[in-house]
Write a protein that holds these residues in place. Structure first.
Motif, PDB file in Angstrom:
ATOM      1  N   PRO A 173     -13.613  52.907  35.596  1.00 37.07           N
ATOM      2  CA  PRO A 173     -12.602  51.644  35.382  1.00 37.07           C
ATOM      3  C   PRO A 173     -11.956  51.666  36.400  1.00 37.07           C
ATOM      4  O   PRO A 173     -11.190  52.415  37.035  1.00 37.07           O
ATOM      5  CB  PRO A 173     -11.877  52.217  34.079  1.00 37.07           C
ATOM      6  N   ALA A 174     -11.409  50.331  36.515  1.00 36.26           N
ATOM      7  CA  ALA A 174     -10.395  49.802  37.350  1.00 36.26           C
ATOM      8  C   ALA A 174      -9.059  50.381  37.111  1.00 36.26           C
ATOM      9  O   ALA A 174      -8.712  50.559  35.649  1.00 36.26           O
ATOM     10  CB  ALA A 174     -10.136  48.442  37.367  1.00 36.26           C
ATOM     11  N   ASN A 175      -8.390  50.999  37.972  1.00 35.21           N
ATOM     12  CA  ASN A 175      -6.873  51.652  37.629  1.00 35.21           C
ATOM     13  C   ASN A 175      -6.161  51.300  38.855  1.00 35.21           C
ATOM     14  O   ASN A 175      -5.495  52.423  39.475  1.00 35.21           O
ATOM     15  CB  ASN A 175      -7.320  53.213  37.531  1.00 35.21           C
ATOM     16  N   PRO A 176      -5.698  50.129  39.022  1.00 38.17           N
ATOM     17  CA  PRO A 176      -4.500  49.884  40.004  1.00 38.17           C
ATOM     18  C   PRO A 176      -3.408  50.252  39.734  1.00 38.17           C
ATOM     19  O   PRO A 176      -2.859  50.163  38.750  1.00 38.17           O
ATOM     20  CB  PRO A 176      -4.716  48.456  40.251  1.00 38.17           C
ATOM     21  N   ASP A 177      -2.463  50.821  40.966  1.00 36.17           N
ATOM     22  CA  ASP A 177      -1.122  51.138  40.383  1.00 36.17           C
ATOM     23  C   ASP A 177      -0.372  49.961  40.251  1.00 36.17           C
ATOM     24  O   ASP A 177      -0.781  48.483  40.282  1.00 36.17           O
ATOM     25  CB  ASP A 177      -0.563  52.044  41.563  1.00 36.17           C
ATOM     26  N   LEU A 178       0.998  50.068  39.595  1.00 32.84           N
ATOM     27  CA  LEU A 178       1.720  48.608  39.431  1.00 32.84           C
ATOM     28  C   LEU A 178       2.181  47.992  40.642  1.00 32.84           C
ATOM     29  O   LEU A 178       2.311  46.820  40.265  1.00 32.84           O
ATOM     30  CB  LEU A 178       3.096  49.439  38.633  1.00 32.84           C
ATOM     31  N   THR A 179       2.208  48.354  41.751  1.00 32.17           N
ATOM     32  CA  THR A 179       2.347  47.607  42.991  1.00 32.17           C
ATOM     33  C   THR A 179       1.288  46.570  42.967  1.00 32.17           C
ATOM     34  O   THR A 179       1.531  45.456  43.417  1.00 32.17           O
ATOM     35  CB  THR A 179       2.539  48.512  44.065  1.00 32.17           C
ATOM     36  N   ILE A 180       0.070  47.194  42.902  1.00 31.22           N
ATOM     37  CA  ILE A 180      -1.193  46.362  43.001  1.00 31.22           C
ATOM     38  C   ILE A 180      -1.282  45.153  42.026  1.00 31.22           C
ATOM     39  O   ILE A 180      -1.648  44.207  42.067  1.00 31.22           O
ATOM     40  CB  ILE A 180      -2.370  47.090  43.046  1.00 31.22           C
ATOM     41  N   ILE A 181      -1.105  45.695  40.773  1.00 24.99           N
ATOM     42  CA  ILE A 181      -0.977  44.756  39.647  1.00 24.99           C
ATOM     43  C   ILE A 181      -0.046  43.520  39.798  1.00 24.99           C
ATOM     44  O   ILE A 181      -0.238  42.527  39.712  1.00 24.99           O
ATOM     45  CB  ILE A 181      -0.757  45.323  38.301  1.00 24.99           C
ATOM     46  N   CYS A 182       1.074  44.038  40.437  1.00 26.41           N
ATOM     47  CA  CYS A 182       2.000  43.057  40.545  1.00 26.41           C
ATOM     48  C   CYS A 182       1.819  41.850  41.793  1.00 26.41           C
ATOM     49  O   CYS A 182       2.040  40.695  41.620  1.00 26.41           O
ATOM     50  CB  CYS A 182       3.576  43.671  40.625  1.00 26.41           C
ATOM     51  N   ARG A 183       1.223  42.556  42.764  1.00 29.53           N
ATOM     52  CA  ARG A 183       0.686  41.836  43.900  1.00 29.53           C
ATOM     53  C   ARG A 183      -0.418  40.675  43.443  1.00 29.53           C
ATOM     54  O   ARG A 183      -0.207  39.595  43.768  1.00 29.53           O
ATOM     55  CB  ARG A 183       0.264  42.716  44.925  1.00 29.53           C
ATOM     56  N   LEU A 184      -1.357  41.235  42.689  1.00 25.10           N
ATOM     57  CA  LEU A 184      -2.389  40.337  42.186  1.00 25.10           C
ATOM     58  C   LEU A 184      -1.677  39.364  41.329  1.00 25.10           C
ATOM     59  O   LEU A 184      -2.274  38.218  41.324  1.00 25.10           O
ATOM     60  CB  LEU A 184      -3.442  41.188  41.658  1.00 25.10           C
ATOM     61  N   ALA A 185      -1.069  39.585  40.157  1.00 21.27           N
ATOM     62  CA  ALA A 185      -0.344  38.762  39.330  1.00 21.27           C
ATOM     63  C   ALA A 185       0.312  37.689  40.127  1.00 21.27           C
ATOM     64  O   ALA A 185       0.429  36.572  39.933  1.00 21.27           O
ATOM     65  CB  ALA A 185       0.483  39.399  38.350  1.00 21.27           C
ATOM     66  N   ASN A 186       1.192  37.954  41.052  1.00 17.33           N
ATOM     67  CA  ASN A 186       1.989  37.115  41.882  1.00 17.33           C
ATOM     68  C   ASN A 186       1.074  36.213  42.868  1.00 17.33           C
ATOM     69  O   ASN A 186       1.267  35.106  42.692  1.00 17.33           O
ATOM     70  CB  ASN A 186       2.911  37.631  42.822  1.00 17.33           C
ATOM     71  N   ALA A 187      -0.082  36.545  43.259  1.00 18.68           N
ATOM     72  CA  ALA A 187      -1.077  35.915  43.848  1.00 18.68           C
ATOM     73  C   ALA A 187      -1.736  34.999  43.087  1.00 18.68           C
ATOM     74  O   ALA A 187      -2.025  33.628  43.674  1.00 18.68           O
ATOM     75  CB  ALA A 187      -2.092  36.687  44.393  1.00 18.68           C
ATOM     76  N   VAL A 188      -1.939  35.134  41.685  1.00 19.82           N
ATOM     77  CA  VAL A 188      -2.713  34.260  41.112  1.00 19.82           C
ATOM     78  C   VAL A 188      -1.642  33.393  39.952  1.00 19.82           C
ATOM     79  O   VAL A 188      -2.013  32.648  39.346  1.00 19.82           O
ATOM     80  CB  VAL A 188      -3.760  34.695  39.899  1.00 19.82           C
ATOM     81  N   GLY A 189      -0.575  33.737  40.179  1.00 14.74           N
ATOM     82  CA  GLY A 189       0.636  32.993  39.531  1.00 14.74           C
ATOM     83  C   GLY A 189       0.902  33.292  38.033  1.00 14.74           C
ATOM     84  O   GLY A 189       0.888  32.362  37.214  1.00 14.74           O
ATOM     85  N   VAL A 190       0.728  34.509  37.670  1.00 10.49           N
ATOM     86  CA  VAL A 190       0.807  35.056  36.145  1.00 10.49           C
ATOM     87  C   VAL A 190       1.801  36.245  36.069  1.00 10.49           C
ATOM     88  O   VAL A 190       1.782  36.814  36.950  1.00 10.49           O
ATOM     89  CB  VAL A 190      -0.555  35.215  35.482  1.00 10.49           C
ATOM     90  N   PRO A 191       2.681  36.102  35.011  1.00  9.97           N
ATOM     91  CA  PRO A 191       3.147  37.336  34.804  1.00  9.97           C
ATOM     92  C   PRO A 191       2.509  38.694  34.590  1.00  9.97           C
ATOM     93  O   PRO A 191       1.137  38.457  34.181  1.00  9.97           O
ATOM     94  CB  PRO A 191       3.924  37.165  33.222  1.00  9.97           C
ATOM     95  N   PRO A 192       2.750  39.744  35.259  1.00  8.44           N
ATOM     96  CA  PRO A 192       1.964  41.184  35.373  1.00  8.44           C
ATOM     97  C   PRO A 192       1.201  41.270  33.906  1.00  8.44           C
ATOM     98  O   PRO A 192       0.017  41.878  34.141  1.00  8.44           O
ATOM     99  CB  PRO A 192       2.937  41.878  36.011  1.00  8.44           C
TER     100      PRO A 192
END
Length: 209
Positions: free
Chosen positions: A68-87
């Motif tokens: 299963p995907a298990n990104p750390d919090l930094t990656i989650i925040c980066r991806l959320a910011n990149a698509v414009g949604v709250p993490p």
């Protein structure tokens, strides 16, 4: 099911929801020449989020790793910011979304009840928003909405009493997470937010039994 199995099951569920939420957001995270929402490619997302393409492909199921995907919090925040949604939205399960919708409907209906209106007015004028005060207010709303019932009632089974106790705890901890000591939140938000906490707490109570 053991606690370890339950935790693993929740992890896999949230992981799957993260992947699907990210995929859905990618479908409309860009624009075409006419300004119409269009799909954002994995390569474009990787560049926006400053995440390696192979890493992103692994999270989205593009690699050979079946874990299963298990990104750390930094990656989650980066991806959320990149698509414009709250993490947090990338991690929400269907039942969490349903609880939010139910909470909104419940609050709208409750605001037609004079007793609830009186309580809402009292909460909006609270002079202190410490965690303890906010939790006390959440429990009052939970009881008024008949979500919380007496866990000490002798005529019900121990299992029911345990669930009611877990429900009360879940509502309390959910309410305690509200960050009232930051800009943007004030006591006039309390009635709506604590109604949501009651519904969310009821959804998650099973996990802490």
């Amino acid at each position: 099911m053991s606690q370890e199995q339950e935790e693993n099951s929740m992890f896999r569920e949230v992981s799957g929801c993260f992947v699907e939420a990210l995929r859905r957001s990618m479908r409309v995270a860009s624009e075409d020449e006419d300004g119409v929402p269009s799909a954002l490619s994995q390569a474009e997302l990787a560049e926006r989020a400053d995440v390696g393409r192979s890493t992103l492909a692994k999270y989205l199921g593009g690699g050979n790793d079946e874990a299963p995907a298990n990104p750390d919090l930094t990656i989650i925040c980066r991806l959320a910011n990149a698509v414009g949604v709250p993490p947090a939205l990338l991690l929400m399960r269907p039942q969490d979304w349903a609880s939010l919708a139910s909470g909104m409907l419940t609050f709208r209906q409750a605001m037609e009840d004079p007793t609830f209106i009186t309580l809402a007015s009292e909460l909006r004028s609270m002079s202190s928003t410490t965690s303890q005060r906010v939790v006390e207010a959440a429990l009052r709303i939970g009881r008024m909405l008949k979500i919380i019932e007496d866990e000490h009632e002798p005529k019900v089974s121990q299992e029911v009493r345990d669930f009611r106790r877990a429900l009360k705890t879940s509502i309390s901890t959910t309410a305690a997470t509200i960050p009232f000591r930051v800009d943007g939140l004030a006591t006039h938000h309390l009635p709506a937010l604590l109604t949501l906490c009651s519904i969310l707490g009821a959804t998650n109570a099973k996990a802490i039994r």
